[in-house]
Design an enzyme around this catalytic site. Sequence first.
Site, mmCIF file in Angstrom:
data_model
loop_
_atom_site.group_PDB
_atom_site.id
_atom_site.type_symbol
_atom_site.label_atom_id
_atom_site.label_comp_id
_atom_site.label_asym_id
_atom_site.label_seq_id
_atom_site.Cartn_x
_atom_site.Cartn_y
_atom_site.Cartn_z
ATOM 1 C CE LYS A 127 37.722 42.391 42.506
ATOM 2 N NZ LYS A 127 39.033 42.184 42.089
ATOM 3 C CG ASP A 137 38.217 42.623 36.587
ATOM 4 O OD1 ASP A 137 38.157 43.479 35.868
ATOM 5 O OD2 ASP A 137 39.225 42.173 37.539
ATOM 6 C CE LYS A 143 40.914 40.450 34.695
ATOM 7 N NZ LYS A 143 42.287 40.700 35.654
ATOM 8 C CG ASP A 192 36.997 40.085 39.935
ATOM 9 O OD1 ASP A 192 37.794 39.391 41.087
ATOM 10 O OD2 ASP A 192 37.323 41.121 39.654
ATOM 11 C CG ASP A 252 42.704 44.099 35.188
ATOM 12 O OD1 ASP A 252 41.492 43.688 35.636
ATOM 13 O OD2 ASP A 252 43.456 43.055 34.519
ATOM 14 C CD GLU A 260 38.768 44.910 39.124
ATOM 15 O OE1 GLU A 260 39.525 45.258 38.642
ATOM 16 O OE2 GLU A 260 38.188 44.077 39.707
ATOM 17 N NE ARG A 301 44.679 47.394 43.364
ATOM 18 C CZ ARG A 301 46.148 46.869 43.232
ATOM 19 N NH1 ARG A 301 46.738 47.629 43.309
ATOM 20 N NH2 ARG A 301 46.232 45.715 42.661
HETATM 21 N N1 BES Z 1 40.096 40.383 39.385
HETATM 22 C C1 BES Z 1 41.433 40.415 39.262
HETATM 23 C C2 BES Z 1 42.374 39.371 40.025
HETATM 24 C C3 BES Z 1 42.425 37.850 39.864
HETATM 25 C C4 BES Z 1 43.279 37.289 38.905
HETATM 26 C C5 BES Z 1 41.492 37.253 40.224
HETATM 27 C C6 BES Z 1 43.149 36.034 38.751
HETATM 28 C C7 BES Z 1 41.143 35.671 40.177
HETATM 29 C C8 BES Z 1 42.296 35.263 39.190
HETATM 30 C C9 BES Z 1 41.985 41.886 39.624
HETATM 31 O O1 BES Z 1 41.067 42.705 39.395
HETATM 32 C C10 BES Z 1 43.153 42.078 38.699
HETATM 33 O O2 BES Z 1 42.897 42.147 37.543
HETATM 34 N N2 BES Z 1 44.092 42.481 39.262
HETATM 35 C C11 BES Z 1 45.220 42.597 38.634
HETATM 36 C C12 BES Z 1 45.848 43.795 39.293
HETATM 37 C C13 BES Z 1 47.070 44.723 38.465
HETATM 38 C C14 BES Z 1 46.524 45.424 37.259
HETATM 39 C C15 BES Z 1 47.963 45.580 39.476
HETATM 40 C C16 BES Z 1 46.302 41.539 38.618
HETATM 41 O O3 BES Z 1 46.252 40.565 39.174
HETATM 42 O O4 BES Z 1 46.847 41.275 37.437
HETATM 43 ZN ZN ZN Z 2 39.165 42.186 39.793
HETATM 44 ZN ZN ZN Z 3 40.884 43.672 37.553
#
Ligand code: BES
Ligand code: ZN
Ligand code: ZN
Length: 490
Positions: A257, A262, A269, A280, A339, A341, A343
């Site tokens: 990834k 992000d 966020k 990220d 968010d 993104e 996947r």
């Molecule tokens: N990049 C984030 C995940 C992340 C969180 C990485 C903290 C490192 C530290 C990912 O893209 C994300 O935002 N995931 C969301 C998914 C949700 C919206 C289903 C999450 O984990 O909140």
């Molecule tokens: Zn991310």
């Molecule tokens: Zn994200």
Amino acid sequence: MLNLKTGDISGLKTDAVIIPVCEDSEIHDGSDVVSLIDHTRRAKEFKGAKDDELILFDIHGIKASRVIFLGLGKIKNIDSESLRAFCGKAVKKCIRKKLDEVLIVAPSAEKLNSDIRIVLESMMEGAFLGNHIFDKYKNERKSSPIKKIEFFVDPDISKIFSELPGRVEIVCSSTILAREWVSIPSNDKTPEQLAKEMAASAGKVNLKISVFDEQKLKRLGFSAIIAVASGSSNKPRLLILKYSPKKAKKTIALVGKGVTFDSGGINLKPPGSLEDMKMDMSGAAAVAATLISAAKMKLMVGIIGAIPIVENMPSGDAARPGDIVAGYNGKTIEINNTDAEGRLILADAISYVIKEYNPDILIDVATLTGACVVALGEKIAGLFSPDDELAEKIIQSAKKTGERCWRMPLPEDYRELLKSEFADISNMSSSKWGGAITAALFLSEFIEDKRWAHIDIAGPAYTKKETDYCGAGGTGFGVRLLCDLIQKLQ
Ligand code: BES
Ligand code: ZN
Ligand code: ZN
């Protein structure tokens, strides 16, 4: 920079001889070293307890300027990770003292009840990685790395393991490359810049490189990648790195990834979650760095690195919650949360490597979910795989390298949480719980019949504060793990 050294320890010239001392057991078998440790007996403040320190200058008959005795603690607590930590801390100490050269005395593996290769490898890794300083953005460079790190061993060991320092240097310098890519701020690593940087490093070791730009991605139908990238003025790239040695019997695909920042997109966020999101793209960094190591080590397995690189930003052009795209394999995806993104871009990259390269094994590495950090904390990655044999190999590599992974479930009945009313699948679970699992299940919808593992490194990819053998920033997590795994799989 790393070397094995033998001979008479008293005659070796260096800024510091570092001797690890155990609190409740003698771990050295060289009589010279044991008699040096005798010098510490008079000092009440030094018992060899963890982090105890005693420095003696100009010892009679010793050429080294100083001997630094450092406590390792109790013998039962000594393992490869504590040896890495010990050497990382020792090197950092010497950096603070502005030394140029150090000689670390290796303990006897027999006395530690361990394997000499593991003892030496761990100590070298800790020392090499602890010697890395990321100060590109500082006007004033306060300290510089040690120039020469030597390990004092018996002559026969030095002969048997003469190639070990070189191998450790290859894997650890790639780890450092990954760390730096992660630590670079997003304004200096747009997808275009990062793809260029990675391609330049890959070119030096003769990997085959292709870079798809936005036009090519649109033409070939990478609609999920395009959707995630659409909010940013920094255009996406897909970087493909190929290592194909002639005698290779297998092909492993590594997918990483690469989100250079992000923000969450339209599902922006909140403050507190945005600050470190330059990290990220840690999966991308681990994949590119692993391919570079594999090429340098001349491993006997074909490896394809597929690295989708985007910036996830909100704007008038950004994807909206509710948008539906047909990904590279034609499956329609409802983007219910912009968010989620990672996947999306991974799904397109996975579909592409399967179609183009038909790999024997597919492994993706991603900072995919905050939920995985909630589950396992900041030091342990989540491992998801329906393949017991592959999962077991990854767990073994995790144990060996200290890059810990914990296997998580892929329950079939959770799949319904990804159902969409309008498209084939939703990128967002309908439940607020188990987010790391539903993210992995989403990816599993794109792997066809391939042997597959997903490693969620959202926790361990980055550290806000320095640790024993890593500075603040990217940790390079995944590089040592994948390098070890690939050697097992070849
Ligand atoms: N990049 C984030 C995940 C992340 C969180 C990485 C903290 C490192 C530290 C990912 O893209 C994300 O935002 N995931 C969301 C998914 C949700 C919206 C289903 C999450 O984990 O909140
Ligand atoms: Zn991310
Ligand atoms: Zn994200």
